[in-house]
Design a protein around this motif. Structure first.
Motif, PDB file in Angstrom:
ATOM      1  N   ALA A  79      37.382  45.721  32.907  1.00 43.73           N
ATOM      2  CA  ALA A  79      36.976  46.429  32.672  1.00 43.73           C
ATOM      3  C   ALA A  79      35.240  47.123  31.977  1.00 43.73           C
ATOM      4  O   ALA A  79      34.652  47.183  32.056  1.00 43.73           O
ATOM      5  CB  ALA A  79      37.505  47.818  32.457  1.00 43.73           C
ATOM      6  N   ASN A  80      35.739  46.265  31.016  1.00 44.87           N
ATOM      7  CA  ASN A  80      34.337  46.363  29.935  1.00 44.87           C
ATOM      8  C   ASN A  80      33.365  45.236  30.438  1.00 44.87           C
ATOM      9  O   ASN A  80      32.736  45.101  30.672  1.00 44.87           O
ATOM     10  CB  ASN A  80      35.116  44.945  28.361  1.00 44.87           C
ATOM     11  CG  ASN A  80      36.192  45.892  27.496  1.00 44.87           C
ATOM     12  OD1 ASN A  80      36.490  45.344  27.086  1.00 44.87           O
ATOM     13  ND2 ASN A  80      35.606  47.787  28.021  1.00 44.87           N
TER      14      ASN A  80
ATOM     15  N   LEU B  96      24.712  54.803  33.590  1.00 46.28           N
ATOM     16  CA  LEU B  96      25.354  54.109  33.234  1.00 46.28           C
ATOM     17  C   LEU B  96      26.703  53.484  34.695  1.00 46.28           C
ATOM     18  O   LEU B  96      26.416  54.867  35.385  1.00 46.28           O
ATOM     19  CB  LEU B  96      26.299  54.169  31.585  1.00 46.28           C
ATOM     20  CG  LEU B  96      26.663  55.498  31.971  1.00 46.28           C
ATOM     21  CD1 LEU B  96      28.596  55.762  32.823  1.00 46.28           C
ATOM     22  CD2 LEU B  96      27.655  55.939  30.502  1.00 46.28           C
ATOM     23  N   VAL B  97      27.005  52.830  34.908  1.00 50.14           N
ATOM     24  CA  VAL B  97      29.107  52.176  35.855  1.00 50.14           C
ATOM     25  C   VAL B  97      29.716  52.265  35.017  1.00 50.14           C
ATOM     26  O   VAL B  97      29.882  51.793  33.639  1.00 50.14           O
ATOM     27  CB  VAL B  97      27.994  51.354  36.809  1.00 50.14           C
ATOM     28  CG1 VAL B  97      26.736  52.025  37.305  1.00 50.14           C
ATOM     29  CG2 VAL B  97      27.846  50.334  35.333  1.00 50.14           C
ATOM     30  N   ALA B  98      30.857  52.663  35.110  1.00 48.37           N
ATOM     31  CA  ALA B  98      32.352  52.179  34.627  1.00 48.37           C
ATOM     32  C   ALA B  98      32.956  52.449  36.159  1.00 48.37           C
ATOM     33  O   ALA B  98      33.368  52.108  37.126  1.00 48.37           O
ATOM     34  CB  ALA B  98      32.550  53.576  34.597  1.00 48.37           C
ATOM     35  N   LEU B  99      34.065  51.763  35.810  1.00 38.90           N
ATOM     36  CA  LEU B  99      35.553  50.441  36.858  1.00 38.90           C
ATOM     37  C   LEU B  99      35.712  51.591  37.279  1.00 38.90           C
ATOM     38  O   LEU B  99      36.484  51.789  38.342  1.00 38.90           O
ATOM     39  CB  LEU B  99      35.406  49.558  36.774  1.00 38.90           C
ATOM     40  CG  LEU B  99      36.075  48.597  37.375  1.00 38.90           C
ATOM     41  CD1 LEU B  99      36.152  48.444  38.708  1.00 38.90           C
ATOM     42  CD2 LEU B  99      37.423  47.564  36.467  1.00 38.90           C
ATOM     43  N   ASN B 100      37.052  52.820  35.117  1.00 41.80           N
ATOM     44  CA  ASN B 100      37.948  53.299  35.800  1.00 41.80           C
ATOM     45  C   ASN B 100      37.535  54.518  35.847  1.00 41.80           C
ATOM     46  O   ASN B 100      38.034  55.284  37.192  1.00 41.80           O
ATOM     47  CB  ASN B 100      38.578  53.609  34.241  1.00 41.80           C
ATOM     48  CG  ASN B 100      39.369  51.629  34.760  1.00 41.80           C
ATOM     49  OD1 ASN B 100      40.054  51.286  35.793  1.00 41.80           O
ATOM     50  ND2 ASN B 100      39.969  50.870  32.728  1.00 41.80           N
TER      51      ASN B 100
ATOM     52  N   THR C 230      40.537  52.462  40.637  1.00 38.54           N
ATOM     53  CA  THR C 230      41.192  51.532  39.802  1.00 38.54           C
ATOM     54  C   THR C 230      42.094  52.582  38.642  1.00 38.54           C
ATOM     55  O   THR C 230      42.821  52.166  37.895  1.00 38.54           O
ATOM     56  CB  THR C 230      40.321  50.749  38.848  1.00 38.54           C
ATOM     57  OG1 THR C 230      39.632  49.985  39.573  1.00 38.54           O
ATOM     58  CG2 THR C 230      40.490  49.698  37.838  1.00 38.54           C
ATOM     59  N   GLY C 231      40.638  53.648  38.161  1.00 42.51           N
ATOM     60  CA  GLY C 231      40.984  54.545  37.142  1.00 42.51           C
ATOM     61  C   GLY C 231      42.168  55.532  37.473  1.00 42.51           C
ATOM     62  O   GLY C 231      42.387  56.305  36.441  1.00 42.51           O
TER      63      GLY C 231
ATOM     64  N   LEU D 153      32.969  45.772  41.829  1.00 42.94           N
ATOM     65  CA  LEU D 153      33.220  44.560  41.482  1.00 42.94           C
ATOM     66  C   LEU D 153      33.849  44.072  42.432  1.00 42.94           C
ATOM     67  O   LEU D 153      35.031  44.185  43.051  1.00 42.94           O
ATOM     68  CB  LEU D 153      35.270  44.858  40.362  1.00 42.94           C
ATOM     69  CG  LEU D 153      35.484  44.296  39.922  1.00 42.94           C
ATOM     70  CD1 LEU D 153      35.229  42.773  38.866  1.00 42.94           C
ATOM     71  CD2 LEU D 153      37.538  45.191  39.131  1.00 42.94           C
ATOM     72  N   ARG D 154      34.037  42.295  42.395  1.00 48.14           N
ATOM     73  CA  ARG D 154      35.161  41.745  43.279  1.00 48.14           C
ATOM     74  C   ARG D 154      35.767  40.647  42.855  1.00 48.14           C
ATOM     75  O   ARG D 154      35.930  39.930  41.496  1.00 48.14           O
ATOM     76  CB  ARG D 154      33.933  40.776  43.510  1.00 48.14           C
ATOM     77  CG  ARG D 154      32.373  41.598  44.224  1.00 48.14           C
ATOM     78  CD  ARG D 154      31.433  40.313  45.252  1.00 48.14           C
ATOM     79  NE  ARG D 154      31.982  40.105  46.312  1.00 48.14           N
ATOM     80  CZ  ARG D 154      31.460  38.628  46.478  1.00 48.14           C
ATOM     81  NH1 ARG D 154      30.681  38.155  46.336  1.00 48.14           N
ATOM     82  NH2 ARG D 154      31.941  37.779  47.499  1.00 48.14           N
ATOM     83  N   LEU D 155      36.813  41.368  42.924  1.00 48.47           N
ATOM     84  CA  LEU D 155      38.040  40.272  41.927  1.00 48.47           C
ATOM     85  C   LEU D 155      38.841  39.444  42.977  1.00 48.47           C
ATOM     86  O   LEU D 155      39.293  40.001  44.027  1.00 48.47           O
ATOM     87  CB  LEU D 155      39.492  41.750  41.735  1.00 48.47           C
ATOM     88  CG  LEU D 155      40.048  41.444  40.199  1.00 48.47           C
ATOM     89  CD1 LEU D 155      39.170  40.877  39.616  1.00 48.47           C
ATOM     90  CD2 LEU D 155      41.282  42.816  40.266  1.00 48.47           C
TER      91      LEU D 155
END
Length: 299
Positions: free
Chosen positions: A97-98, A160-164, A200-201, A294-296
């Motif tokens: 996430a960071n 800003l952007v965030a994953l969670n 994800t969050g 995000l490409r995981l």
């Protein structure tokens, strides 16, 4: 034409042992500090050794002819990623996430250095799988899962952007005051702040909040082009309401917020308050789904 030599960027963070040693100076001092509190240095050292073993396994998995570099979490904001980088996040789930907000399409391989300590939602792979998965990434054969991210943009251009999740509120325990608009619904509110969560969050903070609602929302999955809004403890008064306490944003949907906080208003993502945006009285904020994803690597 010769294919470019891959570059592997190993992203990690200090272990508990490293952090304790930096704080106390010597291992005997660390031992004294922990034992005075009924804790064991041996436990911390064992976790540190597993972490070192994972980093060594990743290093051994990188072919000798490839380029490589290592980045610690505090250095991410200053590091320049290349478009074709193969990124290996070695650490806890939160490290991904960071990292995610600094990437623009690069593949991320999550390595779990300690399956006894970390769930492995975003770092699902064992260290000994790194060699096979890096080869698949370089060859374009890796199975990739795309995860939705949220974006927040102020009317002065800061973003800003965030994953969670994204949090909007007051930086202290004071009430957050603002005007909120979602679709055709609009309300002036006083609350403990609000969060806008991705799929994800939805497994973390949002799940806890949703479980306390009288009418829980249907939370999005990690890849869904949707976000979930939760207002925390809205307070009813002659000038503030509580009817707009949650909802779901679609891909084209936007949440609009106007601050009514004289000072202390903040916006930040994934719990990283140091990267906050100040949200002063009269400023407008727009939150929606980011085109950045995000490409995981899954396999």
């Amino acid at each position: 034409m010769t294919a470019p030599v891959p570059r592997v960027v190993v992203v990690t963070r200090a272990s508990e042992y490293d952090a304790l040693l930096a704080r106390h100076g010597t291992e005997p001092q660390v031992r004294f500090f922990l034992e005075q509190r009924g804790q064991s240095l041996d436990t911390v050292r064992r976790r540190h050794e597993r972490w070192l073993g994972a980093l060594d396994a990743v290093s051994q998995a990188i072919p000798p002819g490839w380029r490589r570099t290592r980045v610690n979490r505090p250095e991410l904001s200053r590091f320049l990623f290349e478009p074709g980088d193969l990124v290996v996040a070695t650490g806890q789930d939160g490290l991904v996430a960071n990292l995610a907000k600094y990437l623009h399409g690069q593949l991320v391989l999550g390595i779990n250095p300690d399956a006894e300590q970390f769930d492995g939602i975003l770092v699902p792979h064992a260290p000994d799988s790194a060699k096979k998965l890096l080869a698949a990434m370089a060859a374009g054969r890796a199975e990739v899962e795309e995860r939705t991210m949220a974006s927040a943009r102020l009317d002065d251009g800061q973003s800003l952007v965030a994953l969670n999740e994204i949090f909007v509120g007051h930086r202290s325990h004071q009430s957050a005051r603002y005007r909120l608009r979602l679709g055709t619904r609009e309300e002036r509110q006083s609350s403990s702040g609000l969060i806008v969560a991705t799929g994800t969050g939805a497994t973390g903070w949002a799940r806890s909040i949703n479980g306390e609602r009288a009418h829980p929302l249907s939370l999005p999955k990690p890849g869904d082009w949707a976000l979930a809004l939760f207002v925390r403890e809205p307070f009813p008064s002659v000038s503030t309401g509580t009817s707009l306490d949650g909802g779901v944003l679609s891909r084209s949907g936007k949440l609009e917020i106007v601050s009514e906080m004289d000072d202390g208003g903040v916006v930040f993502g994934d719990g990283i308050e140091d990267d906050r945006l100040d949200f002063a009285w009269g400023m407008r904020l727009s939150i929606g789904i980011s085109e950045q994803r995000l490409r995981l690597v899954r396999g």
